[in-house]
Design a protein around this motif. Structure first.
Motif, PDB file in Angstrom:
ATOM      1  N   GLY A  20      12.226  52.482-116.649  1.00 41.20           N
ATOM      2  CA  GLY A  20      13.587  52.454-117.174  1.00 41.20           C
ATOM      3  C   GLY A  20      14.456  51.357-116.609  1.00 41.20           C
ATOM      4  O   GLY A  20      15.594  51.199-117.033  1.00 41.20           O
ATOM      5  N   SER A  21      13.944  50.587-115.648  1.00 45.11           N
ATOM      6  CA  SER A  21      14.731  49.485-115.084  1.00 45.11           C
ATOM      7  C   SER A  21      14.899  48.392-116.138  1.00 45.11           C
ATOM      8  O   SER A  21      14.015  48.146-116.950  1.00 45.11           O
ATOM      9  N   ILE A  22      16.047  47.746-116.099  1.00 48.51           N
ATOM     10  CA  ILE A  22      16.332  46.662-117.040  1.00 48.51           C
ATOM     11  C   ILE A  22      16.194  45.331-116.314  1.00 48.51           C
ATOM     12  O   ILE A  22      16.724  45.141-115.215  1.00 48.51           O
ATOM     13  N   PHE A  23      15.450  44.410-116.937  1.00 46.14           N
ATOM     14  CA  PHE A  23      15.274  43.069-116.405  1.00 46.14           C
ATOM     15  C   PHE A  23      15.749  42.068-117.446  1.00 46.14           C
ATOM     16  O   PHE A  23      15.565  42.263-118.650  1.00 46.14           O
ATOM     17  N   VAL A  24      16.378  41.000-116.962  1.00 52.68           N
ATOM     18  CA  VAL A  24      16.853  39.936-117.846  1.00 52.68           C
ATOM     19  C   VAL A  24      15.976  38.714-117.619  1.00 52.68           C
ATOM     20  O   VAL A  24      15.811  38.254-116.483  1.00 52.68           O
ATOM     21  N   LEU A  25      15.391  38.217-118.711  1.00 53.31           N
ATOM     22  CA  LEU A  25      14.598  36.993-118.657  1.00 53.31           C
ATOM     23  C   LEU A  25      15.482  35.838-119.055  1.00 53.31           C
ATOM     24  O   LEU A  25      16.129  35.855-120.107  1.00 53.31           O
ATOM     25  N   SER A  26      15.555  34.829-118.203  1.00 47.33           N
ATOM     26  CA  SER A  26      16.305  33.615-118.510  1.00 47.33           C
ATOM     27  C   SER A  26      15.482  32.431-118.018  1.00 47.33           C
ATOM     28  O   SER A  26      14.359  32.607-117.547  1.00 47.33           O
ATOM     29  N   VAL A  27      16.026  31.242-118.143  1.00 51.31           N
ATOM     30  CA  VAL A  27      15.346  30.049-117.639  1.00 51.31           C
ATOM     31  C   VAL A  27      16.303  29.282-116.734  1.00 51.31           C
ATOM     32  O   VAL A  27      17.511  29.301-116.928  1.00 51.31           O
ATOM     33  N   ASP A  28      15.713  28.615-115.750  1.00 56.99           N
ATOM     34  CA  ASP A  28      16.558  27.783-114.889  1.00 56.99           C
ATOM     35  C   ASP A  28      16.695  26.402-115.523  1.00 56.99           C
ATOM     36  O   ASP A  28      16.206  26.155-116.625  1.00 56.99           O
ATOM     37  N   ASN A  29      17.363  25.490-114.823  1.00 53.46           N
ATOM     38  CA  ASN A  29      17.619  24.161-115.379  1.00 53.46           C
ATOM     39  C   ASN A  29      16.371  23.323-115.574  1.00 53.46           C
ATOM     40  O   ASN A  29      16.407  22.312-116.273  1.00 53.46           O
ATOM     41  N   GLU A  30      15.267  23.734-114.974  1.00 55.13           N
ATOM     42  CA  GLU A  30      14.001  23.024-115.160  1.00 55.13           C
ATOM     43  C   GLU A  30      13.129  23.692-116.224  1.00 55.13           C
ATOM     44  O   GLU A  30      11.993  23.284-116.452  1.00 55.13           O
ATOM     45  N   GLY A  31      13.644  24.757-116.832  1.00 55.54           N
ATOM     46  CA  GLY A  31      12.894  25.446-117.881  1.00 55.54           C
ATOM     47  C   GLY A  31      11.931  26.498-117.364  1.00 55.54           C
ATOM     48  O   GLY A  31      11.118  27.010-118.118  1.00 55.54           O
ATOM     49  N   GLU A  32      12.018  26.815-116.078  1.00 57.13           N
ATOM     50  CA  GLU A  32      11.133  27.829-115.506  1.00 57.13           C
ATOM     51  C   GLU A  32      11.701  29.228-115.782  1.00 57.13           C
ATOM     52  O   GLU A  32      12.907  29.446-115.688  1.00 57.13           O
ATOM     53  N   PRO A  33      10.820  30.199-116.108  1.00 55.29           N
ATOM     54  CA  PRO A  33      11.312  31.555-116.375  1.00 55.29           C
ATOM     55  C   PRO A  33      11.826  32.241-115.111  1.00 55.29           C
ATOM     56  O   PRO A  33      11.282  32.054-114.026  1.00 55.29           O
ATOM     57  N   VAL A  34      12.898  33.000-115.283  1.00 58.90           N
ATOM     58  CA  VAL A  34      13.497  33.740-114.167  1.00 58.90           C
ATOM     59  C   VAL A  34      13.750  35.174-114.639  1.00 58.90           C
ATOM     60  O   VAL A  34      14.447  35.381-115.632  1.00 58.90           O
TER      61      VAL A  34
END
Length: 107
Positions: A85-99
């Motif tokens: 049930g935990s929520i995670f947010v996928l984004s990218v840093d300025n180099e395009g790496e997933p975070v």
């Protein structure tokens, strides 16, 4: 009311329209050539107003609400829910790496 289809027969050879004597054919016409047909058709046509989040239209108001929630711009982050049930947010840093960042449920 039944629809009458009238079949005609060529009385003579008509090479200009591609008929030979005795050949059956049907008259082709358009809706505006039939008196009153345009008014009859207009009464049969269903028209819809654009849907709003409050009123049904071409789609249901509930579907319009869902559609309005869809983002069309590039996403800054996409939320995922883990099996616990935990929520995670996928984004990218300025180099395009997933975070992946765990969302704080308190705030």
């Amino acid at each position: 009311m039944s629809t009458k289809i009238v079949q005609l027969e060529a009385r003579a050879d008509e090479p200009d329209i591609g008929l030979v004597k005795g050949e059956p054919f049907y008259v082709i016409t358009s809706a505006d050539a039939v008196a009153g047909l345009d008014k009859f058709i207009a009464k049969q046509v269903v028209t819809y107003q654009p849907a709003t989040e409050m009123d049904d239209g071409l789609m249901a108001a509930t579907d319009k609400k869902k559609l309005n929630k869809i983002k069309t711009e590039p996403f800054e982050g996409i939320k995922f829910k883990s099996p616990d049930g935990s929520i995670f947010v996928l984004s990218v840093d300025n180099e395009g790496e997933p975070v992946f960042t765990k969302e704080d449920i308190n705030g």
